[in-house]
Design a protein around this motif. Sequence first.
Motif, mmCIF file in Angstrom:
data_model
loop_
_atom_site.group_PDB
_atom_site.id
_atom_site.type_symbol
_atom_site.label_atom_id
_atom_site.label_comp_id
_atom_site.label_asym_id
_atom_site.label_seq_id
_atom_site.Cartn_x
_atom_site.Cartn_y
_atom_site.Cartn_z
ATOM 1 N N MET A 1 79.250 -102.421 -35.855
ATOM 2 C CA MET A 1 80.084 -103.437 -36.518
ATOM 3 C C MET A 1 80.440 -102.910 -37.904
ATOM 4 O O MET A 1 79.561 -102.519 -38.682
ATOM 5 C CB MET A 1 79.327 -104.752 -36.631
ATOM 6 C CG MET A 1 80.117 -105.859 -37.314
ATOM 7 S SD MET A 1 79.168 -107.385 -37.446
ATOM 8 C CE MET A 1 78.927 -107.764 -35.704
ATOM 9 N N ASP A 2 81.743 -102.894 -38.223
ATOM 10 C CA ASP A 2 82.144 -102.378 -39.526
ATOM 11 C C ASP A 2 81.984 -103.440 -40.593
ATOM 12 O O ASP A 2 81.748 -104.626 -40.317
ATOM 13 C CB ASP A 2 83.576 -101.836 -39.476
ATOM 14 C CG ASP A 2 84.583 -102.896 -39.050
ATOM 15 O OD1 ASP A 2 84.367 -104.103 -39.375
ATOM 16 O OD2 ASP A 2 85.571 -102.539 -38.405
ATOM 17 N N ILE A 3 82.157 -103.025 -41.852
ATOM 18 C CA ILE A 3 81.939 -103.917 -43.001
ATOM 19 C C ILE A 3 82.938 -105.052 -43.061
ATOM 20 O O ILE A 3 82.623 -106.181 -43.449
ATOM 21 C CB ILE A 3 81.967 -103.089 -44.311
ATOM 22 C CG1 ILE A 3 81.529 -103.968 -45.489
ATOM 23 C CG2 ILE A 3 83.365 -102.502 -44.532
ATOM 24 C CD1 ILE A 3 80.114 -104.380 -45.402
ATOM 25 N N ASN A 4 84.165 -104.802 -42.659
ATOM 26 C CA ASN A 4 85.196 -105.860 -42.685
ATOM 27 C C ASN A 4 84.865 -106.989 -41.705
ATOM 28 O O ASN A 4 85.040 -108.167 -42.004
ATOM 29 C CB ASN A 4 86.556 -105.261 -42.349
ATOM 30 C CG ASN A 4 87.083 -104.359 -43.447
ATOM 31 O OD1 ASN A 4 86.778 -104.574 -44.627
ATOM 32 N ND2 ASN A 4 87.866 -103.344 -43.084
ATOM 33 N N THR A 5 84.429 -106.585 -40.527
ATOM 34 C CA THR A 5 84.058 -107.582 -39.532
ATOM 35 C C THR A 5 82.895 -108.425 -40.040
ATOM 36 O O THR A 5 82.864 -109.653 -39.883
ATOM 37 C CB THR A 5 83.673 -106.902 -38.203
ATOM 38 O OG1 THR A 5 84.773 -106.115 -37.748
ATOM 39 C CG2 THR A 5 83.320 -107.932 -37.155
ATOM 40 N N LEU A 6 81.937 -107.750 -40.666
ATOM 41 C CA LEU A 6 80.771 -108.464 -41.202
ATOM 42 C C LEU A 6 81.189 -109.437 -42.315
ATOM 43 O O LEU A 6 80.706 -110.573 -42.373
ATOM 44 C CB LEU A 6 79.762 -107.442 -41.726
ATOM 45 C CG LEU A 6 78.426 -108.025 -42.223
ATOM 46 C CD1 LEU A 6 77.720 -108.777 -41.106
ATOM 47 C CD2 LEU A 6 77.533 -106.896 -42.750
ATOM 48 N N ASP A 7 82.121 -108.996 -43.176
ATOM 49 C CA ASP A 7 82.617 -109.882 -44.235
ATOM 50 C C ASP A 7 83.301 -111.129 -43.643
ATOM 51 O O ASP A 7 83.156 -112.235 -44.152
ATOM 52 C CB ASP A 7 83.611 -109.119 -45.128
ATOM 53 C CG ASP A 7 82.911 -108.166 -46.099
ATOM 54 O OD1 ASP A 7 81.684 -108.369 -46.301
ATOM 55 O OD2 ASP A 7 83.571 -107.260 -46.633
ATOM 56 N N ASN A 8 84.066 -110.877 -42.591
ATOM 57 C CA ASN A 8 84.740 -112.021 -41.946
ATOM 58 C C ASN A 8 83.744 -113.031 -41.389
ATOM 59 O O ASN A 8 83.932 -114.253 -41.480
ATOM 60 C CB ASN A 8 85.659 -111.517 -40.836
ATOM 61 C CG ASN A 8 86.870 -110.782 -41.377
ATOM 62 O OD1 ASN A 8 87.296 -111.039 -42.515
ATOM 63 N ND2 ASN A 8 87.424 -109.861 -40.587
ATOM 64 N N ILE A 9 82.677 -112.495 -40.805
ATOM 65 C CA ILE A 9 81.650 -113.391 -40.251
ATOM 66 C C ILE A 9 80.960 -114.170 -41.367
ATOM 67 O O ILE A 9 80.728 -115.382 -41.260
ATOM 68 C CB ILE A 9 80.623 -112.562 -39.449
ATOM 69 C CG1 ILE A 9 81.279 -111.962 -38.190
ATOM 70 C CG2 ILE A 9 79.435 -113.438 -39.043
ATOM 71 C CD1 ILE A 9 80.380 -111.009 -37.410
ATOM 72 N N VAL A 10 80.652 -113.478 -42.459
ATOM 73 C CA VAL A 10 79.996 -114.157 -43.597
ATOM 74 C C VAL A 10 80.907 -115.231 -44.180
ATOM 75 O O VAL A 10 80.466 -116.355 -44.467
ATOM 76 C CB VAL A 10 79.602 -113.111 -44.668
ATOM 77 C CG1 VAL A 10 79.145 -113.813 -45.946
ATOM 78 C CG2 VAL A 10 78.523 -112.187 -44.155
ATOM 79 N N ASN A 11 82.174 -114.868 -44.365
ATOM 80 C CA ASN A 11 83.123 -115.849 -44.912
ATOM 81 C C ASN A 11 83.249 -117.070 -44.003
ATOM 82 O O ASN A 11 83.337 -118.216 -44.462
ATOM 83 C CB ASN A 11 84.496 -115.192 -45.102
ATOM 84 C CG ASN A 11 84.506 -114.191 -46.228
ATOM 85 O OD1 ASN A 11 83.715 -114.294 -47.171
ATOM 86 N ND2 ASN A 11 85.400 -113.198 -46.162
#
Length: 215
Positions: A1-11
Amino acid sequence: MDINTLDNIVNSCEKFYISKKSECDLLNSQYQAINEEIEEIDQYVLTLEKVSVLLKKVAEYARNQARLNIESLVSNCLKYIFNENIDFKIDIKDTKKSLSAEFFLETYIDDVLMRTKPEISNGGGVIDIISIALRISFLQLHSPLIEGPLILDEPAKHVSNNYIFNVGDFLKKSAERFDRQIIMVTHNEQLAEMADTKFQISLNGNITEIELIEN
């Protein structure tokens, strides 16, 4: 999982949390408001219960005072007219559905208290006298005071002639004490003679004639 995907999940999680927290805060606010309203209602109900108890006690006290006053007046009337130690008593029965009262006469015979119903008392027109005394007491105790004369129709019809003078004297004293005119219709000449003003009513054919009788 890349960092952008992780940011989207956190947001997304943060937005969900903020949304649910807002809902929770709103529910807590509503819960607190409802609790405050319930407390106010409980206090109001408690106040109503206290007022209800107070009103019942006031009504009971007023009823008891009225009973004592009526008993006293009727008892004094009976004693005055019949020259006997007779007490008039009222038993009040208070049920959830109704309020009722029973009348009794009390007298001592050989130191034994005898209690009887007025309607089975022997002789002397006791019922007539009780009726007169009750009417006077009801008029005088009514609030506001009922103005106007007391009208009596054959008030001592069943009273023995031995007590008629006492009846007339009691009525005169009552009129003076309570400042109330008494208008009486009677065939008893002895009772009529005690009136301050007398009229004789007779029927002449189809004509009713009224004549003032001078004292």
